[in-house]
Motif scaffolding. Structure first.
Motif, mmCIF file in Angstrom:
data_model
loop_
_atom_site.group_PDB
_atom_site.id
_atom_site.type_symbol
_atom_site.label_atom_id
_atom_site.label_comp_id
_atom_site.label_asym_id
_atom_site.label_seq_id
_atom_site.Cartn_x
_atom_site.Cartn_y
_atom_site.Cartn_z
ATOM 1 N N CYS A 93 0.851 -1.191 0.000
ATOM 2 C CA CYS A 93 0.000 0.000 0.000
ATOM 3 C C CYS A 93 0.887 1.242 0.000
ATOM 4 O O CYS A 93 1.988 1.223 0.547
ATOM 5 N N HIS B 136 0.147 -6.498 1.247
ATOM 6 C CA HIS B 136 -1.088 -7.101 1.754
ATOM 7 C C HIS B 136 -1.462 -8.286 0.865
ATOM 8 O O HIS B 136 -1.648 -8.125 -0.347
ATOM 9 N N CYS C 191 -2.698 1.767 6.954
ATOM 10 C CA CYS C 191 -3.665 2.078 5.898
ATOM 11 C C CYS C 191 -5.079 1.619 6.262
ATOM 12 O O CYS C 191 -6.030 2.007 5.597
ATOM 13 N N ARG D 29 -6.130 -1.534 6.188
ATOM 14 C CA ARG D 29 -6.436 -2.865 5.649
ATOM 15 C C ARG D 29 -6.110 -3.914 6.714
ATOM 16 O O ARG D 29 -5.091 -3.795 7.406
HETATM 17 ZN ZN LIG Z 1 -1.302 -1.108 4.318
#
Ligand SMILES: [Zn+2]
Length: 434
Positions: A248, A256, A313, A315
């Motif tokens: 990311c 990820h 981020c 996620r």
């Molecule tokens: Zn991330």
């Protein structure tokens, strides 16, 4: 920005419940539709009903690349042939190619995961993507292509090769994103420079680089030289193609893994035992949603580790570290294990050295020798000979100190080492010929 906010931020508990549900389905699909898997399971006395928890995956048999070759071409398909809408294949350097089939839904899922990956890198529908991955049986070109379209971005299906023409298109069409191997991006920048075009004057802001292991030192080089954000994408042709995992833009640290579609494990490549989070080993992936060709515990040969720390981020999907190397690429020089990426790190940390190198292995009087050929910058090359010798000594000492191997360093002129339009050829092993 996320392509699928709900799925990408699913709380771990829910994500793992979804994974377990899908794992059971995947195992059933493999067992009841693929004779290879049925016999593997039967041999171990395992039945799909034995899967009660996610960790039970460790009882299932591992799938090797050789298993795909043994069942060439369509022996691992779990659906009737008429339900397969696309076939990709990767050419092995030895023996038969490995074949991968996709149903309509597999292709759709792949496009959506690539769209997720692009968006994780900060790409939006307003961007234009110059896609220099090869189109054809190789998964890179079409994988990125469908993902960019799914996102709604503009795709330029340039494919590999014709480097001067690519430079012209980069200048004239003003794409904002480039996808290719990191080594090819460097080559493009060099060719552009030779024709009087500075990459910094182009419209590019992001590079999505994958299909070969690359280091953070190379990232720094790419970001400065091309004036872009350089992000790592991970893929595997047998499992799906590109877009299995993506860095990311927020953290730029670890990729990820899209865990609603793939169940990752790390194993010790020697003992094949599962390793805990944080420990480096071989990445093993089980496909959770693939219909045409489900893979159970596929050995990717890529060496990395899983990072369970939550990401900034937002996620929730686990991250894997940048791939250190492929277990197939590991060099054993006089009993010391070395990866090309470790040598790359040392080279790129040294002033005056260009990111173009090749490792040549020879056997002399039954001893393995390693020669590192590396290009130097124009201004260094025209320098006095004693400066070049000093640079050679410095590289030799650093490689000895940090990696424990003795290497002969050969500094070569700029543009000496052959450039690749796909994956870079880093290793030339001449030992078998002796
Ligand atoms: Zn991330």
């Amino acid at each position: 920005m996320m392509y699928d906010v709900e799925m990408e931020t699913l709380p771990r508990e829910d994500l793992e419940a979804l994974q377990l549900r899908r794992l059971k389905q995947a195992v059933e699909r493999a067992y009841y539709n693929v004779p290879f898997y049925r016999s593997q399971f039967d041999e171990l006395g395992i039945h799909p009903e034995h899967i009660k928890r996610l960790s039970d995956v460790a009882y299932l048999p591992l799938t090797e690349k050789q298993d795909l070759r043994n069942n060439y071409p369509f022996g691992l398909f779990a659906v009737p042939r008429e339900n397969v809408v696309r076939i990709h294949a990767s050419s092995g350097t030895t023996g038969k190619a490995t074949v991968v089939g996709y149903t309509k839904r597999d292709v759709k899922n792949w496009a959506q995961l690539m769209a997720r990956s692009f968006m994780a890198a900060g790409v939006t529908r307003r961007d234009t993507v110059h896609n220099a991955y090869g189109y054809g049986l190789f998964t890179g070109g079409l994988g990125a292509h469908y993902g960019a379209e799914e996102l709604g971005a503009t795709i330029l299906p340039v494919s590999g090769g014709g480097t001067k023409r690519q430079v012209m298109l980069l200048h004239d069409f003003k794409p904002t994103v480039i996808s290719c191997t990191p080594s090819y991006a460097l080559h493009l920048a060099d060719v552009a420079q030779a024709t009087g075009i500075d990459f910094k004057d182009l419209s590019l802001h992001t590079g999505i680089f994958g299909a070969e292991p690359w280091t953070n030192e190379l990232r720094a080089e790419l970001q400065t030289k091309l004036n872009i954000n350089a992000l790592d994408i991970y893929g595997n042709s047998e499992v799906m193609g590109p877009g299995l995992a993506m860095e990311c833009l927020t953290a730029q640290q670890g990729l990820h893994i899209w865990e609603d579609h793939f169940l990752p494990e790390i194993i010790d490549p020697e003992t094949k035992e599962p390793l805990p989070y944080g420990e480096a080993g071989e990445l093993v992936l089980t496909t959770l949603t693939k219909e045409a060709q489900p893979l159970i515990r596929y050995r990717t040969r890529d060496l990395t580790r899983l990072m369970p720390i939550p990401c900034r981020c937002g996620r929730t999907h686990l991250r894997m570290d940048k791939v250190l190397g492929r277990s197939d690429d590991m060099l054993i020089i006089r009993g010391v294990n070395v990866f090309p990426s470790q040598i790359e790190s040392i080279l790129l940390e040294t002033e005056g050295v260009a990111p173009h190198y090749q490792l040549i292995l020879r056997r002399e009087a039954s001893m393995d020798t390693l020669e590192v050929q590396v290009e130097v910058n124009e201004n260094i090359f025209s320098d006095e000979i004693k400066h070049l010798q000093r640079l050679e000594r410095k590289l030799k000492n650093n490689i000895k100190e940090f990696l424990g191997v003795t290497a002969d360093i050969k500094l070569v002129e700029p543009q000496t080492i052959s450039r690749s339009e796909g994956k870079a050829k880093r290793i030339v092993d001449q030992r078998q010929k002796d």
